[in-house]
Write a protein that holds these residues in place. Structure first.
Motif, short mmCIF file in Angstrom:
data_model
loop_
_atom_site.label_atom_id
_atom_site.label_comp_id
_atom_site.label_asym_id
_atom_site.label_seq_id
_atom_site.Cartn_x
_atom_site.Cartn_y
_atom_site.Cartn_z
N PHE A 26 14.65 -46.65 -0.17
CA PHE A 26 15.02 -46.66 -1.58
C PHE A 26 14.46 -45.41 -2.26
N PRO A 27 15.22 -44.84 -3.20
CA PRO A 27 14.73 -43.65 -3.89
C PRO A 27 13.59 -43.99 -4.86
N VAL A 28 12.79 -42.99 -5.14
CA VAL A 28 11.68 -43.13 -6.08
C VAL A 28 12.15 -42.66 -7.45
N ALA A 29 11.82 -43.43 -8.49
CA ALA A 29 12.15 -43.04 -9.87
C ALA A 29 11.07 -43.56 -10.79
N ARG A 30 10.98 -42.95 -11.97
CA ARG A 30 10.00 -43.38 -12.97
C ARG A 30 10.74 -43.78 -14.23
N VAL A 31 10.34 -44.91 -14.82
CA VAL A 31 10.93 -45.35 -16.08
C VAL A 31 10.41 -44.45 -17.19
N ILE A 32 11.35 -43.89 -17.98
CA ILE A 32 10.94 -43.02 -19.08
C ILE A 32 11.26 -43.63 -20.44
N SER A 33 12.13 -44.65 -20.49
CA SER A 33 12.37 -45.36 -21.74
C SER A 33 13.01 -46.71 -21.45
N GLN A 34 12.85 -47.61 -22.42
CA GLN A 34 13.41 -48.97 -22.29
C GLN A 34 14.04 -49.36 -23.62
N GLN A 35 15.21 -49.98 -23.54
CA GLN A 35 15.86 -50.57 -24.70
C GLN A 35 16.40 -51.92 -24.26
N ARG A 36 15.74 -52.98 -24.71
CA ARG A 36 16.04 -54.35 -24.30
C ARG A 36 15.97 -54.47 -22.78
N ASP A 37 17.07 -54.78 -22.13
CA ASP A 37 17.07 -54.94 -20.67
C ASP A 37 17.56 -53.70 -19.93
N ASN A 38 17.71 -52.61 -20.63
CA ASN A 38 18.18 -51.37 -20.02
C ASN A 38 17.05 -50.35 -19.94
N TYR A 39 17.04 -49.61 -18.86
CA TYR A 39 15.99 -48.62 -18.62
C TYR A 39 16.62 -47.27 -18.35
N LYS A 40 15.96 -46.22 -18.81
CA LYS A 40 16.33 -44.87 -18.42
C LYS A 40 15.23 -44.45 -17.44
N VAL A 41 15.65 -44.01 -16.26
CA VAL A 41 14.71 -43.57 -15.24
C VAL A 41 15.00 -42.12 -14.88
N ILE A 42 14.01 -41.48 -14.31
CA ILE A 42 14.18 -40.11 -13.87
C ILE A 42 13.69 -40.01 -12.43
N ASN A 43 14.43 -39.26 -11.64
CA ASN A 43 14.01 -39.01 -10.26
C ASN A 43 14.33 -37.55 -9.92
#
Length: 67
Positions: A26-43
């Motif tokens: 599985f790829p590695v990613a980091r959560v950079i923001s959250q809005q309710r049940d949605n996440y923005k991640v960066i890898n």
């Protein structure tokens, strides 16, 4: 060329945990923001949107169990 994992705070501690959990494919990613049940991640490939699966929500006892 994308961002290096190390620039996202990824180190040997997290890599060993990933191996121990059998998540090498599985790829590695980091959560950079959250809005309710949605996440923005960066890898290494850039920014992506992510969601928690129903199974993960069901198994979570506390909000701290989320990413």
């Amino acid at each position: 060329m994308g961002i290096k994992k190390e620039n996202l705070g990824y180190d040997n501690f997290f890599e060993q945990a990933r191996i121990d959990l059998g998540l090498e494919n599985f790829p590695v990613a980091r959560v950079i923001s959250q809005q309710r049940d949605n996440y923005k991640v960066i890898n290494q490939d850039g920014e992506l949107f992510a969601k928690i699966t129903g199974k993960q929500m069901f198994l979570a006892s506390f909000k701290e169990d989320y990413p």
